[in-house]
Design a protein around this motif. Structure first.
Motif, PDB file in Angstrom:
ATOM      1  N   SER A 181      -0.479  30.308 -34.799  1.00  0.00           N
ATOM      2  CA  SER A 181      -0.926  29.532 -33.632  1.00  0.00           C
ATOM      3  C   SER A 181      -1.660  30.387 -32.623  1.00  0.00           C
ATOM      4  CB  SER A 181       0.283  28.919 -32.918  1.00  0.00           C
ATOM      5  OG  SER A 181       1.120  28.264 -33.825  1.00  0.00           O
ATOM      6  N   ALA A 201     -10.746  25.017 -30.921  1.00  0.00           N
ATOM      7  CA  ALA A 201     -10.331  24.646 -32.275  1.00  0.00           C
ATOM      8  C   ALA A 201     -11.420  24.973 -33.291  1.00  0.00           C
ATOM      9  CB  ALA A 201      -9.980  23.154 -32.328  1.00  0.00           C
ATOM     10  N   ILE A 213      -2.653  20.906 -39.537  1.00  0.00           N
ATOM     11  CA  ILE A 213      -3.105  21.332 -38.207  1.00  0.00           C
ATOM     12  C   ILE A 213      -2.341  20.524 -37.176  1.00  0.00           C
ATOM     13  CG2 ILE A 213      -5.074  21.394 -36.609  1.00  0.00           C
ATOM     14  CD1 ILE A 213      -6.890  21.302 -39.140  1.00  0.00           C
ATOM     15  N   THR A 251      -1.924  20.231 -32.665  1.00  0.00           N
ATOM     16  CA  THR A 251      -2.374  20.789 -31.389  1.00  0.00           C
ATOM     17  C   THR A 251      -1.525  20.258 -30.249  1.00  0.00           C
ATOM     18  OG1 THR A 251      -3.908  18.974 -30.935  1.00  0.00           O
ATOM     19  CG2 THR A 251      -4.769  20.830 -32.182  1.00  0.00           C
ATOM     20  N   ILE A 310      -2.926  25.624 -30.577  1.00  0.00           N
ATOM     21  CA  ILE A 310      -3.420  25.059 -31.837  1.00  0.00           C
ATOM     22  C   ILE A 310      -2.685  25.788 -32.952  1.00  0.00           C
ATOM     23  CG2 ILE A 310      -5.406  24.702 -33.345  1.00  0.00           C
ATOM     24  CD1 ILE A 310      -7.143  24.994 -30.775  1.00  0.00           C
TER      25      ILE A 310
END
Ligand code: ASP
Ligand code: MG
Length: 407
Positions: free
Chosen positions: A345, A358, A375, A377, A382
């Motif tokens: 992350s 991103a 993925i 966020t 992220i």
């Protein structure tokens, strides 16, 4: 003159010589005119030894009695440290958690602090004493000894600092601060001068184990100024964990790259795409006491969908078992799993005001041929799940991509 709470971890009080060093440091702060409250952990390895001892008598220890045993590690270090401080020519007094009335709930082995009576400590400080309070422990309203969970003396120190409205809570440990990432993986990792509570929480929950997570939550809630420092050097200001981001300074977009190796992924293939399915899958998982982290559900086609989530690797087999048992009931085609994954992350409050983080991250990983399996966020983070064989490469590439190598 300030009121300072200092917490020393197990390695910092791991031997008589180290305890004497801590006493010297405490005496220096006292000589500067500050009031000092010291919170030591047990000597390194001691809590493990005590728990192992308990298990030799009772393999699944009675929680109340386990607390009685585990709390003794800190009772030894407070006495030793108070004596070492007296040897330095200061006045000192030690107290166990129950003695200063660290009142907790009754959840043995992971109790929560409800209140701390600061009266006795204030009186001792006013009389010129250094006050040494045992970390990790308290007592419930009926006087039963409780402990706060492993690593709990960080939380003890922060709670004491909050109760005493201390000017600063200093956490002395074996690292000299919070780093942009683990220096064992990226040699260029840098110590951060400051980090916000929010960022620290994300870094800590992602496996950067400098502080117990609960202590960071506590400090954020009660606005305790928290500083992480090394007890093995006198140099440096450590890392200050701040309540607010510094609006005057040019913030880096990303503050650190965190990672967690202990991840596993489970996927339920071909479940009917209808309301209630996620609940039917995750309900039994929660009932089995398995924590779920990332969750992904694909867009349905032909009336079915695939549903994936991650769990702690130690819960992989258990979660797989649960899914197999509900598989036919929910009409799933197949359960597949992978316990060789990890999570990497990028964390930074700066991404709130900087779009494009991103895509920058995904491009950097793509250029190294690293496939992202999942993925997720949040406002300041992220995270991607990748094959564990790419962990170090991914961390290194992202550390560089976001300019964290440069001073
Ligand atoms: N001695 C306890 C433990 O080892 C508490 C602490 O070190 O913070 O978990
Ligand atoms: Mg510890």
């Amino acid at each position: 003159m300030a009121l300072i709470v200092q917490k020393y971890g197990g390695t910092s009080v791991g031997s008589p010589d180290r305890i004497k060093n801590v006493a010297k440091r405490v005496a220096r702060w006292k000589a500067m005119g500050h009031d000092v409250v010291v919170v030591p952990s047990a000597m390194s390895g001691e809590t493990n030894r005590l728990i192992a001892l308990a298990k030799e008598i009772m393999p699944t220890p009675d929680a109340r009695e386990l607390d009685v045993i585990a709390a003794t590690g800190e009772q030894v270090t407070i006495g030793l440290l108070a004596m070492a401080i007296i040897q330095e020519g200061c006045k000192a007094k030690s107290y166990t958690g129950p003695q200063v009335r660290v009142l907790t709930d009754s959840t043995h082995t992971k109790a929560r602090i409800l209140s701390i009576d600061d009266e006795k400590i204030r009186k001792d400080l006013a009389e010129g004493n250094v006050v040494v309070v045992a970390g990790f422990q308290g007592a419930d309203e009926n006087g039963n000894i409780t402990t706060l969970g492993r690593g709990g003396s960080d939380t003890s120190a922060v709670a004491l600092a909050a109760a005493l409205k201390a000017d600063e809570c200093q956490i002395y440990t074996d690292v000299d601060g919070v780093y942009t990432t683990d220096p064992r993986i990226v040699a260029e990792a840098r110590k951060l001068d400051t980090i916000t509570f929010e960022e620290m929480l994300e870094m800590a929950s992602l496996g950067s184990k400098v502080l117990q997570i609960r202590s960071v939550e506590f400090a954020g809630k009660y606005k305790v100024k928290l500083r992480v420092l090394s007890s093995f050097t006198d140099e440096g200001e450590g890392t200050l964990i701040t309540v607010e981001e510094d609006k005057n300074m040019e913030q880096p977009v990303i503050s650190g790259i965190a990672f967690n190796r202990d991840e596993a992924k489970l996927t339920v293939l071909g479940v009917p795409d209808r309301p209630g399915i996620a609940y039917q899958i995750l309900g039994p998982i929660a009932d089995a006491n398995v924590d779920v982290d990332m969750i992904i559900q694909n867009v349905g086609h032909d009336g079915t969908t695939d549903f994936s989530f991650t769990v702690n690797r130690s819960d992989f087999a258990k979660a797989q078992g649960v899914l197999e048992s509900v598989k036919s009931h929910i009409g799933a085609r197949e359960i597949v799993g992978d316990n060789k994954i990890c999570k990497v992350s990028a964390v930074g409050v700066g991404m709130r005001s900087h779009p494009g983080v991103a895509s920058q991250m995904f491009r950097a990983l793509a250029e190294e041929g690293i496939n992202m399996q999942m993925i997720s966020t949040s406002e300041i983070k992220i995270s991607v799940v990748v094959d564990e064989k790419y962990l170090e490469l991914a961390v290194r590439v992202l550390h560089k991509t976001f300019g964290l190598d440069q001073a």
